[in-house]
Design a protein around this motif. Structure first.
Motif, PDB file in Angstrom:
ATOM      1  N   ALA A 167     -11.101   4.975 -13.725  1.00 34.08           N
ATOM      2  CA  ALA A 167     -11.999   5.901 -13.035  1.00 34.08           C
ATOM      3  C   ALA A 167     -11.663   5.987 -11.553  1.00 34.08           C
ATOM      4  N   ALA A 168     -11.349   4.857 -10.942  1.00 31.37           N
ATOM      5  CA  ALA A 168     -11.015   4.835  -9.511  1.00 31.37           C
ATOM      6  C   ALA A 168      -9.724   5.585  -9.232  1.00 31.37           C
ATOM      7  N   CYS A 169      -8.827   5.641 -10.209  1.00 29.77           N
ATOM      8  CA  CYS A 169      -7.544   6.337 -10.059  1.00 29.77           C
ATOM      9  C   CYS A 169      -7.635   7.820 -10.413  1.00 29.77           C
ATOM     10  N   GLY A 170      -8.765   8.255 -10.919  1.00 34.09           N
ATOM     11  CA  GLY A 170      -8.864   9.625 -11.394  1.00 34.09           C
ATOM     12  C   GLY A 170      -8.198   9.824 -12.737  1.00 34.09           C
ATOM     13  N   ALA A 171      -8.110   8.731 -13.512  1.00 29.61           N
ATOM     14  CA  ALA A 171      -7.467   8.792 -14.828  1.00 29.61           C
ATOM     15  C   ALA A 171      -8.526   8.681 -15.921  1.00 29.61           C
ATOM     16  N   GLY A 189       0.805  -1.212   0.000  1.00 27.93           N
ATOM     17  CA  GLY A 189       0.000   0.000   0.000  1.00 27.93           C
ATOM     18  C   GLY A 189       0.833   1.256   0.000  1.00 27.93           C
ATOM     19  N   ALA A 190       2.100   1.148  -0.429  1.00 28.53           N
ATOM     20  CA  ALA A 190       3.026   2.277  -0.341  1.00 28.53           C
ATOM     21  C   ALA A 190       3.150   3.061  -1.644  1.00 28.53           C
ATOM     22  N   ALA A 191       2.562   2.586  -2.717  1.00 26.35           N
ATOM     23  CA  ALA A 191       2.629   3.316  -3.987  1.00 26.35           C
ATOM     24  C   ALA A 191       1.575   4.413  -3.998  1.00 26.35           C
ATOM     25  N   SER A 192       1.904   5.510  -4.619  1.00 22.70           N
ATOM     26  CA  SER A 192       0.976   6.648  -4.643  1.00 22.70           C
ATOM     27  C   SER A 192      -0.153   6.412  -5.643  1.00 22.70           C
ATOM     28  N   ARG A 193      -1.242   7.152  -5.432  1.00 24.76           N
ATOM     29  CA  ARG A 193      -2.361   7.065  -6.367  1.00 24.76           C
ATOM     30  C   ARG A 193      -2.002   7.666  -7.719  1.00 24.76           C
ATOM     31  N   ASP A 194      -1.056   8.608  -7.741  1.00 24.31           N
ATOM     32  CA  ASP A 194      -0.602   9.141  -9.027  1.00 24.31           C
ATOM     33  C   ASP A 194       0.081   8.052  -9.855  1.00 24.31           C
ATOM     34  N   THR A 195       0.824   7.180  -9.188  1.00 27.50           N
ATOM     35  CA  THR A 195       1.468   6.080  -9.903  1.00 27.50           C
ATOM     36  C   THR A 195       0.429   5.090 -10.402  1.00 27.50           C
ATOM     37  N   ARG A 251      -7.241  -4.191  -0.376  1.00 26.20           N
ATOM     38  CA  ARG A 251      -6.811  -4.145   1.031  1.00 26.20           C
ATOM     39  C   ARG A 251      -6.349  -2.757   1.444  1.00 26.20           C
ATOM     40  N   HIS A 252      -5.564  -2.110   0.593  1.00 30.17           N
ATOM     41  CA  HIS A 252      -4.917  -0.863   1.004  1.00 30.17           C
ATOM     42  C   HIS A 252      -5.526   0.403   0.391  1.00 30.17           C
ATOM     43  N   TYR A 253      -6.198   0.249  -0.732  1.00 29.37           N
ATOM     44  CA  TYR A 253      -6.688   1.443  -1.429  1.00 29.37           C
ATOM     45  C   TYR A 253      -8.214   1.540  -1.439  1.00 29.37           C
ATOM     46  N   GLY A 254      -8.869   0.516  -0.938  1.00 28.79           N
ATOM     47  CA  GLY A 254     -10.330   0.548  -0.856  1.00 28.79           C
ATOM     48  C   GLY A 254     -11.037   0.482  -2.190  1.00 28.79           C
ATOM     49  N   PHE A 255     -10.418  -0.118  -3.190  1.00 32.79           N
ATOM     50  CA  PHE A 255     -11.028  -0.183  -4.512  1.00 32.79           C
ATOM     51  C   PHE A 255     -12.130  -1.248  -4.524  1.00 32.79           C
ATOM     52  N   THR A 256     -13.133  -0.996  -5.322  1.00 33.74           N
ATOM     53  CA  THR A 256     -14.250  -1.923  -5.463  1.00 33.74           C
ATOM     54  C   THR A 256     -13.880  -3.069  -6.409  1.00 33.74           C
ATOM     55  N   ASP A 257     -14.764  -4.058  -6.464  1.00 36.63           N
ATOM     56  CA  ASP A 257     -14.550  -5.166  -7.403  1.00 36.63           C
ATOM     57  C   ASP A 257     -14.502  -4.657  -8.842  1.00 36.63           C
ATOM     58  N   GLU A 258     -15.347  -3.689  -9.144  1.00 33.72           N
ATOM     59  CA  GLU A 258     -15.341  -3.131 -10.503  1.00 33.72           C
ATOM     60  C   GLU A 258     -14.001  -2.478 -10.823  1.00 33.72           C
ATOM     61  N   ALA A 259     -13.430  -1.772  -9.856  1.00 34.70           N
ATOM     62  CA  ALA A 259     -12.144  -1.110 -10.065  1.00 34.70           C
ATOM     63  C   ALA A 259     -11.000  -2.105 -10.168  1.00 34.70           C
ATOM     64  N   CYS A 260     -11.177  -3.289  -9.593  1.00 32.86           N
ATOM     65  CA  CYS A 260     -10.126  -4.317  -9.614  1.00 32.86           C
ATOM     66  C   CYS A 260     -10.312  -5.321 -10.739  1.00 32.86           C
TER      67      CYS A 260
END
Length: 239
Positions: free
Chosen positions: A107-111, A45-51, A168-177
């Motif tokens: 969409a979950a990443c803001g991209a 969970g250490a990578a940034s959301r920008d990455t 686990r670390h970013y709270g993404f939904t099943d759709e986002a994963c």
């Protein structure tokens, strides 16, 4: 009748040899566990959301490029090697599904679309699909099957780790994963198609293992370059 039995026995032997070739090639081309530094960051969970956003944006270029490359390989082999063509067609279809699932991750990443239009693809990330395109035009098809199959084994493992980390670390939904779930799970029937394609290559006169490993090592290097390029966005420096 005796001829039929002999042909059946030969076919079974070649199928076994094809499976062995797939397994041994995958083993020989297994990546160095330390080669990918980004996936362990994601796992913690250490990578940034920008990455994460950059990963999504780069995949927007990779997926359609690979799909067209696989479609071309299927076209090249449709006449002389129908089993090989079926394998490449299955890969192209898988990329089409992946393109649909990528939207949820982006969409979950803001991209979203606006950011995608502004994004300049990173050369280090796009070297991999460029080489897949080279294989589509220049590669020996059966050897390309073996090399791709080996690389997909590593890619699938990365995707499984990322899918778990995103939940686990970013709270993404099943759709986002779903994009990573798609590649993490073995595609139904794909191993059988790969085996049939390699078997077809053996029946046509054999396979060049040196060429297979050369293709595979380049794929492995470009795969590592993809992840290293994204890892460098974190501002980390090599040891």
């Amino acid at each position: 009748m005796e001829h039929d039995r002999t042909a059946e026995a030969t076919e079974k032997t070649m199928a076994l040899t094809a499976r062995q070739l797939l397994a041994t090639t995958t083993g020989k081309l297994a990546p160095d566990p330390g080669a990918n530094r980004l996936v362990p960051l994601l796992a913690r969970g250490a990578a940034s959301r920008d990455t994460l956003a950059a990963l999504a944006l780069e995949q927007r270029w990779v997926i359609p490029a690979d799909r067209r490359a696989f479609e071309y390989l299927a076209h090249r082999t449709a006449g002389p090697a129908p089993d090989t063509a079926a394998y490449f067609t299955a890969l192209a279809e898988g990329e089409a599904v992946a393109a649909e699932k990528l939207a949820g991750f982006a969409a979950a990443c803001g991209a979203g679309e606006e950011r995608a239009v502004r994004h300049d693809p990173l050369p280090g990330c796009q070297a991999y699909p460029a080489y897949v395109a080279w294989l589509a035009v220049n590669g020996s098809p059966a050897e390309t099957v073996l090399a791709l199959h080996a690389n997909f084994s590593a890619w699938g493992g990365y995707c499984a780790t990322i899918a778990t980390a995103l939940r686990r670390h970013y709270g993404f939904t099943d759709e986002a994963c779903a994009f990573f779930d798609h590649f993490a799970a073995p595609a139904p029937g794909l191993d059988a198609k790969a085996t049939a394609a390699v078997q077809e290559g053996l029946a046509a006169g054999g396979l060049n293992q040196d060429l297979t490993l050369r293709y595979g090592r380049l794929l492995l290097a470009y795969e590592a370059m993809f992840w290293r390029t994204l890892w460098e966005l974190e501002g980390a420096q090599p040891d």
